[in-house]
Design a protein around this motif. Structure first.
Motif, short mmCIF file in Angstrom:
data_model
loop_
_atom_site.label_atom_id
_atom_site.label_comp_id
_atom_site.label_asym_id
_atom_site.label_seq_id
_atom_site.Cartn_x
_atom_site.Cartn_y
_atom_site.Cartn_z
N GLY A 182 0.67 -1.25 0.00
CA GLY A 182 0.14 0.10 0.06
C GLY A 182 0.81 1.27 0.03
O GLY A 182 0.24 2.30 -0.01
N ALA A 183 2.11 1.28 0.10
CA ALA A 183 2.86 2.36 0.14
C ALA A 183 3.30 2.82 -1.35
O ALA A 183 4.41 3.66 -1.29
N GLY A 184 3.09 1.98 -2.32
CA GLY A 184 3.46 2.43 -3.68
C GLY A 184 4.67 1.54 -4.36
O GLY A 184 5.01 0.76 -3.40
N PRO A 185 4.91 1.98 -5.50
CA PRO A 185 6.18 1.39 -6.06
C PRO A 185 7.29 1.33 -5.30
O PRO A 185 7.65 2.48 -4.68
N ALA A 186 8.02 0.39 -5.20
CA ALA A 186 9.35 0.17 -4.56
C ALA A 186 10.45 0.49 -5.38
O ALA A 186 10.97 -0.38 -6.23
N ILE A 187 11.32 1.58 -5.21
CA ILE A 187 12.43 1.84 -5.84
C ILE A 187 13.62 1.46 -5.29
O ILE A 187 13.78 1.45 -4.14
N TYR A 188 14.40 0.79 -6.10
CA TYR A 188 15.84 0.09 -5.50
C TYR A 188 16.71 1.13 -5.46
O TYR A 188 17.10 1.79 -6.26
N THR A 189 17.47 1.30 -4.25
CA THR A 189 18.94 1.80 -4.17
C THR A 189 19.95 1.03 -4.29
O THR A 189 20.79 1.02 -5.20
N THR A 190 19.98 -0.23 -3.59
CA THR A 190 20.81 -1.30 -3.54
C THR A 190 20.19 -2.78 -3.19
O THR A 190 19.60 -2.78 -2.37
N ASP A 191 20.73 -3.60 -4.04
CA ASP A 191 20.52 -4.88 -3.57
C ASP A 191 21.73 -5.86 -3.73
O ASP A 191 22.74 -5.07 -4.09
N ALA A 192 21.66 -7.21 -3.83
CA ALA A 192 22.95 -7.88 -3.78
C ALA A 192 23.62 -7.75 -4.97
O ALA A 192 24.83 -7.80 -5.22
N ARG A 193 22.92 -7.59 -6.22
CA ARG A 193 23.60 -7.58 -7.48
C ARG A 193 23.61 -6.21 -8.06
O ARG A 193 24.23 -6.12 -9.04
N THR A 194 23.06 -5.13 -7.70
CA THR A 194 23.06 -3.83 -8.25
C THR A 194 23.01 -2.79 -7.31
O THR A 194 22.46 -2.90 -6.18
N ILE A 195 24.04 -1.64 -7.62
CA ILE A 195 23.85 -0.43 -6.95
C ILE A 195 23.05 0.52 -8.12
O ILE A 195 23.62 0.47 -8.97
N SER A 196 21.83 0.84 -7.77
CA SER A 196 21.03 1.55 -8.72
C SER A 196 21.85 2.78 -8.87
O SER A 196 22.52 3.45 -8.27
N ASP A 197 21.52 3.34 -10.07
CA ASP A 197 22.31 4.46 -10.69
C ASP A 197 21.37 5.79 -10.04
O ASP A 197 20.55 5.73 -9.94
N PRO A 198 22.45 6.45 -9.24
CA PRO A 198 21.67 7.47 -8.50
C PRO A 198 21.10 8.59 -9.34
O PRO A 198 19.89 9.00 -8.78
N ARG A 199 21.43 8.93 -10.52
CA ARG A 199 20.45 9.89 -11.27
C ARG A 199 19.32 9.06 -11.57
O ARG A 199 18.25 10.04 -11.63
N ALA A 210 29.95 -2.10 -22.09
CA ALA A 210 30.91 -1.20 -21.25
C ALA A 210 30.13 -0.42 -20.12
O ALA A 210 30.30 0.49 -19.64
N GLY A 211 29.03 -1.27 -19.60
CA GLY A 211 28.30 -0.71 -18.45
C GLY A 211 26.93 0.08 -18.96
O GLY A 211 26.85 0.89 -19.91
N VAL A 212 25.83 -0.20 -18.16
CA VAL A 212 24.71 0.46 -18.37
C VAL A 212 23.87 0.94 -17.30
O VAL A 212 23.57 0.24 -16.23
N PRO A 213 23.81 2.27 -16.99
CA PRO A 213 23.09 2.74 -15.60
C PRO A 213 21.80 2.01 -15.70
O PRO A 213 21.05 2.13 -16.61
N SER A 214 21.34 1.60 -14.55
CA SER A 214 20.30 0.78 -14.44
C SER A 214 19.64 1.16 -13.10
O SER A 214 20.21 1.64 -12.01
N VAL A 215 18.35 0.80 -12.88
CA VAL A 215 17.58 0.92 -11.65
C VAL A 215 16.54 -0.17 -11.78
O VAL A 215 16.04 -0.67 -12.98
#
Lengths: 340, 357, 354
Positions: C252-269, C305-310
């Motif tokens: 009920g608190a809305g979509p969950a945006i990831y900051t980090t999990d075990a596989r990714t540090i989400s791109d801060p941008r 060569a890397g892809v900023p992701s979230v």
């Protein structure tokens, strides 16, 4: 070089949040570089030199990031729960100081329920930033922090946080500067990569290696030692010179690269040690399996208390690491000739 | 048959631990020289042999991967006149005490693995196995000679001689996965005398036991349309649960699971049935634990198959295998390749159900 | 703003009722292909079975290539040995708690033969025995003595749970990640024109993000988004005075945006872009607690060569079990947020703030 170590080690740069340290390193290397790129994952890539007929395209990697913590929850009374960013051990946390990127400082303690006898796990630890509720807590979910510890010199030894791998960063910067300022000849096209997110899985090194597509890769990182009371039986000691990695927990160095490093050290009479590290790995692992494969090695600076806030290196080892790296980069790589 | 046995004995008698495949690669190159059109060593030490197809250029390519690296030990330090060791690949420390080994120092030194008495080990217990970090290798030299002849990082191979156990059974170390290298060699010999449309890249891969570096990089380099990994699987015998093991000498296994393209599986099964090559289905519910895991994920993805040869006592110096199964694997591979039509990729599609027929 | 109506719910119902254990995604793939076919500029099923669909943007300028991935596969079982009379040994595919298996009904094989995982009658168990979890080793999948020959070793099985609406909530199996698949289908149908939308309906996420890895290589995007579903463990602790500090997300608190999990540090941008979008449109959102787990973003951001992701996930309770439960409002807000965020992407997003 000591002032550079002090400066770099004190700048916060937890995995994924390397902006500040990247800017500082960039300022140092820009005057020496032929080209500077910051790529999609934030790696700082510095190109220097041209590839001569006997030269290689070489990638040198030292990681910008350090271990840190990330806030997972602020409880009703303002205590901050956290998870590790990289290999954070509870034993090195309790009683420690952290600094969040927004400047907030805090101390780490733990739930007393299980007493002092057993080391609590990370989820039983919390950070006290002096807040009394989520409302007055200057930290929220997702905020990141690094361990705080000032720079100290203990005789020939240097102690501070984040020497893993700011010492490698300093070695790369210093080698680049010497090559450039002393106008040294190198047959190689060199890519000095200050990589991101090493502590969470060599992520920056993998993508930058793909981008560069090198003929040979070397990481410069710290390694553990076997010279502390009841420590591991490791044949690497502080003050006996840079270590040339044969293998670690995640990689086997290319034997040709190991031989080249050893013979170069012997030729230039630089003390060195052969390293076998049972746990952990470095950027070289990621470089090795990139594209069609890359022969790799690793130059390690021996370091005590790795991943604690008080990492210790020997200054003589650091100087010898720079000497060895400069020697390696100034000459041809004989063993790889004749390769198709 | 005698040639197969001789080649196998030769290959398992050569050192070639992960990352240091040079000596065994040399022998494989000798065996492949006359049956390939081109031989090259990859940048991480895999041996890549090309057998050209007869189709019009550019021809599709199939990569057949068998890893040639072996598990063993590495010198990590000195303890008086003995050596401390660490493992290369997955070695169970409980099989080590008393093993004869060869230390590849400045010269090859015969030695053995010593189990120090319990009272000299922290927390030592006479009834418990001695951990790898406390085991020693003794080569009979004094401390000074030892330091001259052996340095940190030197390799240690098992010295167990190959054992012939009847007409079709062989035991020894490094059968994982030199048996598959032999099977691949048999396939190449077979294909040499037959017309096949596709190019065949036979790859004896490096470092499977550590990082799969060889398979990863060769697949990227060669860009095959299809890939097959041949490896060993658990043979029925002591210690291997019956539902996860396959009897020696009674055929190969055909992998089935996310790593395997279902259409390739069906094709291998069909051919095996037609040729009356006995086989068993090997469920691989998550991943295969072979080079196939890396091959499949190269670049845009490669349809991949896994064929395995049952082997008892995996990762010990007395692994055991049946020559019959090696030959079956070789024949099946050759037949699959020989039958590939040039337009095979157009027919290789994903159906709604990937159920076994 | 995009909304969830009857049509979307029916799509989710079909998707969750379909069976697609990792490696055997055909049933979901078919629905996806049927749904997106008429809306896309290019459509392809790759070597591993990923569905890759391109929705080209409009205009002559440079457009960002944005990969959005949702995985078609779900956790489940594979039959590994036939013990006759309808009994089969099995292996778990993906992360399943052994305590969640006993006493459940299953669909087995392509024909969805009914099966069960039974347990020893309580009469034969001792008190002490009941203090331990029933061992995985002792469990079998049973289709009964008559149907044993209708299935075979290698077949997959899933929990036999039918999609059900519970007021404003949904109960179904495989909401992880049919939520993402349904969301992505909606995005294809309403593709933003400012970007090239590269959608990947991926396979084998639950066994190691494998489909997304090769899909990201093929698509070679500038940015990556993973749409997934993540656990809500927002229960009250046993002791009233205690606080649940490990809820991961809240229903009920809305979509969950990831900051980090075990596989990714989400791109801060990208995190910032999502938060700004949510705040400007007055959409609810929450930050998923940093920690373990991994999504397709973990593969995408390391490719080439890397892809900023979230990652953005719909929170749901009881994922990786027979039935999960989620709020429709969370799904709707997730769809609206991702759609709006994609629609607002411009070249400026790529700039690094040093």
């Amino acid at each position: 070089m000591k002032s550079l170590i002090k400066k770099f080690a004190q700048i916060p740069g937890p995995s994924g949040y390397e902006n500040q340290i990247r800017a500082a390193v960039r300022a140092e290397v820009e005057p020496c570089a032929n080209e500077v790129i910051v790529d999609a994952l934030g790696n700082l890539i510095v190109r220097w030199g041209e590839k001569g007929p006997d030269g290689l395209r070489m990638m040198l990697s030292a990681h910008l990031d350090e271990i840190g913590v990330i806030a997972t929850h602020v409880d009703k009374k303002g205590f901050v729960r956290f998870a590790g960013l990289g290999g954070v051990h509870p034993a090195y946390c309790v009683g420690g100081h952290v600094r969040f990127l927004n400047g907030t400082r805090g101390v780490i303690s733990f739930e007393k329920e299980s007493g002092l006898k057993k080391m609590p796990s990370l989820d039983k630890l919390f950070i006290d930033v002096g807040a009394t509720s989520p409302g007055d807590c200057p930290v929220g979910v997702g905020d990141v922090a690094v361990f705080a510890r000032k720079y100290q010199e203990l005789g020939e030894k240097i102690v501070t946080k984040a020497l893993d791998d700011r010492i490698g960063v300093v070695v790369l910067v210093e080698a680049l500067r010497q090559l450039h300022e002393e106008n040294l000849d190198s047959p190689h096209e060199l890519y000095f990569v200050f990589s991101t997110q090493e502590e969470v899985g060599l992520r920056g090194a993998g993508t930058s290696a793909y981008h560069i597509n090198p003929d040979l890769g070397l990481s410069v990182d710290v390694t553990s030692t076997g010279d502390t009371p009841k420590g591991s039986k490791m044949e690497v000691r502080l003050g006996e010179g840079p270590a040339i990695k044969v293998r670690d927990g995640g990689m086997l160095s290319d034997p040709r690269v190991v031989d080249w490093m050893v013979s170069t050290a012997e030729e230039h009479e630089i003390p060195c040690q052969l390293e076998i590290l049972k746990g952990g790995t470095t950027d070289a692992r990621a470089i090795q399996v990139t594209r069609a494969g890359v022969p790799v090695g690793c130059l390690s600076v021996p370091c005590r208390y790795v991943h604690s806030p008080s990492e210790m290196v020997d200054y003589g080892d650091v100087e010898d690491s720079v000497r060895l790296l400069v020697a390696l980069l100034s000459d041809q790589v004989p063993q790889l000739e004749g390769e198709e | 048959m005698p040639e197969t046995l001789e080649l196998l004995k030769k290959l398992i008698s050569a050192p070639g631990l992960s990352g240091y495949e040079g000596p065994v690669s040399q022998l494989v190159a000798e065996a492949w020289e006359a049956i390939t059109d081109e031989l090259q060593t990859s940048r991480v030490g895999s041996l890549q042999g090309l057998q050209c197809g007869t189709g019009t250029d550019p021809r599709p390519k199939i990569l057949l991967a068998t890893h040639m690296d072996a598990i063993g030990l590495m010198v990590s330090g000195y303890a008086g006149d003995c050596l401390r060791v660490t493992s290369v690949g997955g070695v169970d420390h409980r099989v080590l005490p008393g093993q004869s080994v060869t230390v590849h120092g400045r010269e090859d030194l015969p030695g053995l693995v010593a189990q120090p008495p319990a009272n000299l080990i922290p927390g030592g217990d006479k009834k418990k196995p001695v951990a790898m970090q406390y085991l020693l290798v003794d080569v009979g030299l004094n401390a000074e000679e030892l330091r001259q002849k052996v340095r940190v990082g030197d390799l240690i191979s098992f010295a167990q001689e190959p054992l012939e156990m009847g007409e079709n059974t062989v035991a020894g170390h490094s059968l994982d996965n030199r048996v598959s290298v032999v099977a691949l060699t048999l396939a190449l010999e077979d294909l040499r005398d037959r017309s096949h449309a596709w190019d065949v890249w036979a790859v004896a891969t490096a470092q499977e036991e550590e990082t799969m570096a060889g398979a990863k990089t060769s697949a990227y380099d060669l860009r095959p349309e299809l890939a097959v990994a041949v490896d060993v699987t658990f043979g029925e015998g002591p210690g291997a649960p019956k539902h996860k093991a396959y009897p020696l000498g009674e055929g190969v296994t055909l992998g089935w699971g996310p790593t395997v393209h279902p259409v390739l599986h069906a094709e291998f099964k069909k051919i095996a049935q037609e040729l009356e090559i006995p086989f068993a289905l090997e469920p691989l519910p998550r991943r295969s634990g072979t080079d196939a895991d890396a091959l499949q994920l190269s670049t845009v993805g490669i349809p991949t198959m896994v064929v395995s040869i049952p082997l008892r006592y995996m990762h010990t110096p007395v692994e055991m295998v049946s020559l019959k199964d090696i030959k079956r694997a070789g024949r099946l591979l050759a037949e699959f390749v020989a039958r590939l039509p040039l337009d095979y990729m157009d027919t290789l599609t994903w159906k709604e159900s990937v159920s076994l027929s | 703003m995009l909304e969830i109506g009857q049509e979307q719910l029916e799509l989710l119902e079909r998707l969750t009722n379909a069976c697609a254990v990792s490696g055997d995604e055909g049933a979901v793939r078919k629905i996806v292909l049927d749904e997106v076919e008429e809306y896309v500029d290019e459509l392809q099923v790759d070597a591993l079975g990923n569905v890759l669909a391109l929705c080209r943007g409009e205009g002559d300028g440079e457009r960002l290539k944005v990969m959005v991935a949702a995985h078609m596969d779900e956790v489940g079982f594979m039959l590994t040995a036939d013990e006759k009379k309808g009994l089969y040994r099995f292996a778990r595919v993906g992360g399943l708690d052994p305590r969640q298996l006993v006493g459940k009904a299953l669909w087995v094989g392509a024909e969805r033969i009914p099966g069960v995982i039974g347990a020893k009658p309580i009469h034969f168990t001792k008190k002490k025995e009941r203090q331990n979890a029933i061992s995985l080793e002792s469990l079998r999948i049973d289709v009964g003595p008559e149907n044993g020959s209708k299935i075979k070793v290698g077949d997959r099985a899933t929990f036999a749970t039918q999609f059900t609406r519970l007021g404003k909530s949904i109960r179904a199996k495989a909401l992880d990640d049919r939520f993402g698949v349904a969301t992505l289908i909606e995005l294809v149908k309403h593709a933003p024109q400012n970007i090239d939308l590269l959608t990947a309906f991926t396979v084998q996420e639950e066994v190691g993000l494998r489909g997304a890895w090769v899909a990201a290589y093929a698509l070679d995007p500038d940015l990556g988004f993973a749409l997934d579903s993540t656990p809500a463990r927002d229960f009250l602790p046993w002791n009233d005075e205690e606080e649940n500090v490990t809820y991961n997300t809240r229903l009920g608190a809305g979509p969950a945006i990831y900051t980090t999990d075990a596989r990714t540090i989400s791109d801060p941008r990208l995190i910032k872009h999502l938060i700004t979008t949510a705040e400007e449109l007055d959409l609810p959102y929450q930050l998923r607690q940093p920690g373990g787990g991994g999504t397709d973003a973990g593969a995408i951001h390391r490719q080439r060569a890397g892809v900023p992701s979230v990652t953005v996930s719909v929170p749901a309770r009881y994922l990786h079990s027979a039935a999960s439960l989620a709020r429709m409002a969370d799904w709707e807000a997730t769809l609206a947020l991702v759609h709006a965020a994609l629609g607002r992407l411009g070249a400026g997003i790529m700039q690094f703030a040093d």
